[in-house]
Design an enzyme around this catalytic site. Structure first.
Site, PDB file in Angstrom:
ATOM      1  N   LYS A 198     145.872  98.125 -13.766  1.00  0.00           N
ATOM      2  CA  LYS A 198     144.445  97.837 -13.755  1.00  0.00           C
ATOM      3  C   LYS A 198     143.746  98.995 -14.472  1.00  0.00           C
ATOM      4  O   LYS A 198     143.747 100.126 -13.971  1.00  0.00           O
ATOM      5  CB  LYS A 198     143.926  97.715 -12.324  1.00  0.00           C
ATOM      6  N   ASP A 204     145.277  94.843 -17.136  1.00  0.00           N
ATOM      7  CA  ASP A 204     144.243  93.882 -16.753  1.00  0.00           C
ATOM      8  C   ASP A 204     142.914  94.620 -16.712  1.00  0.00           C
ATOM      9  O   ASP A 204     142.759  95.614 -15.997  1.00  0.00           O
ATOM     10  CB  ASP A 204     144.576  93.296 -15.374  1.00  0.00           C
ATOM     11  N   GLU A 244     145.014  91.530 -20.515  1.00  0.00           N
ATOM     12  CA  GLU A 244     144.467  90.463 -19.685  1.00  0.00           C
ATOM     13  C   GLU A 244     142.959  90.619 -19.476  1.00  0.00           C
ATOM     14  O   GLU A 244     142.484  91.681 -19.092  1.00  0.00           O
ATOM     15  CB  GLU A 244     145.177  90.438 -18.324  1.00  0.00           C
ATOM     16  N   LYS A 304     146.052  80.740 -11.636  1.00  0.00           N
ATOM     17  CA  LYS A 304     145.856  80.963 -10.211  1.00  0.00           C
ATOM     18  C   LYS A 304     145.307  79.656  -9.640  1.00  0.00           C
ATOM     19  O   LYS A 304     144.164  79.285  -9.931  1.00  0.00           O
ATOM     20  CB  LYS A 304     144.870  82.106  -9.963  1.00  0.00           C
TER      21      LYS A 304
END
Length: 359
Positions: free
Chosen positions: A166, A190, A215, A264
């Protein structure tokens, strides 16, 4: 064909505690509030769903409060007449705009009811192969460079086949140090939409780090920036928050705004829509939502389907929360998880619930 008639619905407002705070590019989580739906049909079968919106609308516009407020209406739409298949959920929810996570909570519970009615596991009901181990990736929250390097090393030792960092635009030094220490590690990052087009020179610098993908660089509705970046960067772009409907998946493909979709089911409105999106993209993987084992069980069932392009974004349930809601944890062994129908622990569900609502 079996028809399902719903008899009752209950909502459980649950608080789970992370073993370690999870820091994304724009938020830090130490506790996870989640909503568990328990649907019971006229035959006494029970299906569970999970409403995985966050408490604030940093990820999508939905929140825990919004999905709980909408749930009575959604239940009335489903309970008005028998359900002939899980696809009926999506059809009956058509008048309700957005609110994908609230819809997904009901969709997941209905899928579980139909799987039970056919005496199948959810994975088998979806058409998956539950005998195969599911390869996993490790998602690491934002931390210092030294801590991140240590965490990446541990993830590689544990056998994870994809490692997601992240990162925010200020994290170049972290990425540099990780890549220098692990020149061949299967890395991606991400951004959770934390970049804007002025960061393109920085992204071109990061493009040299041999990443699997980048991402969700920009905000969910910033299609033109994603399109422009995709035309200039050699690293494939993966879209997450941008893909909330089948139309979004078509738009990504038409604009060439990305090459990979992080599916998701909760973000898409449930397993039904997720299956449609899966059929529309040549390259996908499955992400997590910091959900309890109930939501993860359904994501793992989906992961038993063929054609996953990358390992799923999931650690074992024993790694996230001090206490989870299943009687058994899902454990990562040599970088993989095996799907199983681990039952819900009613004792834990009731003990970790702060309020219950009958729909």
């Amino acid at each position: 064909m079996t028809a399902i008639t719903l008899r009752s619905a209950e909502l459980f407002d649950v608080y789970l505690t992370f073993r370690q705070p999870m820091q994304t590019a724009i938020s830090t989580l130490s506790k996870r509030r989640t909503t568990i739906l328990r649907l019971t049909d006229q035959e006494g079968r029970i299906g569970y769903g999970e409403g995985v919106a966050f408490e604030t609308p940093w990820y999508t516009a939905e929140t825990q409060d919004s999905l709980r407020a909408l749930s009575p209406l959604l239940y009335r739409l489903l309970a008005a007449q028998p359900l002939s298949s899980p696809a009926d959920v999506n059809t009956r929810f058509q008048p309700i705009k957005g609110n994908q996570m609230a819809k997904a909570m009901f969709d997941g519970a209905v899928h579980e009811l139909f799987a039970q009615a056919e005496h199948k596991s959810l994975a088998a009901y979806l058409g998956g192969d539950e005998t195969q181990a599911i390869p996993c990736g490790k998602a690491l929250g934002r931390s210092s460079a030294d801590q991140t390097v240590e965490a990446v090393g541990q993830a590689l030792t544990d056998g994870f086949e994809r490692i997601k960092l992240k990162l925010a635009p200020t994290d170049t030094a972290i990425l540099q140090q990780v890549r220098k220490t692990f020149p061949d590690a299967p890395l991606m990052f991400d951004a959770n939409g934390s970049f804007d087009l002025s960061d393109l020179p920085l992204l071109q610098e990061w493009d040299t780090f041999s990443l699997l993908m980048m991402e969700q660089l920009f905000s969910a509705d910033d299609w033109l920036s994603h399109q422009h970046a995709a035309s200039l960067l050699k690293t494939p772009l993966c879209l997450d928050e941008s893909i909330q409907t089948t139309q979004d998946a078509l738009l990504m493909r038409t604009l060439q705004a990305g090459q990979i979709i992080n599916i998701k089911p909760a973000r898409l409105g449930g397993l039904t829509v997720a299956l449609d999106v899966r059929s529309m993209t040549p390259s996908y993987w499955l992400g997590g939502m910091f959900e309890s084992g109930i939501g993860r069980r359904q994501t793992l069932a989906f992961a038993t389907l063929p054609d996953l392009a990358y390992p799923i974004d999931m650690s074992g349930t024993d790694q996230y929360f001090i206490e989870d809601l299943l009687e058994q944890d899902y454990i990562v062994e040599n970088g993989s998880i095996r799907y199983a129908e681990h039952p819900v622990s009613r004792e834990r569900l009731e003990r970790l619930t702060v309020s219950t609502k009958i729909l």
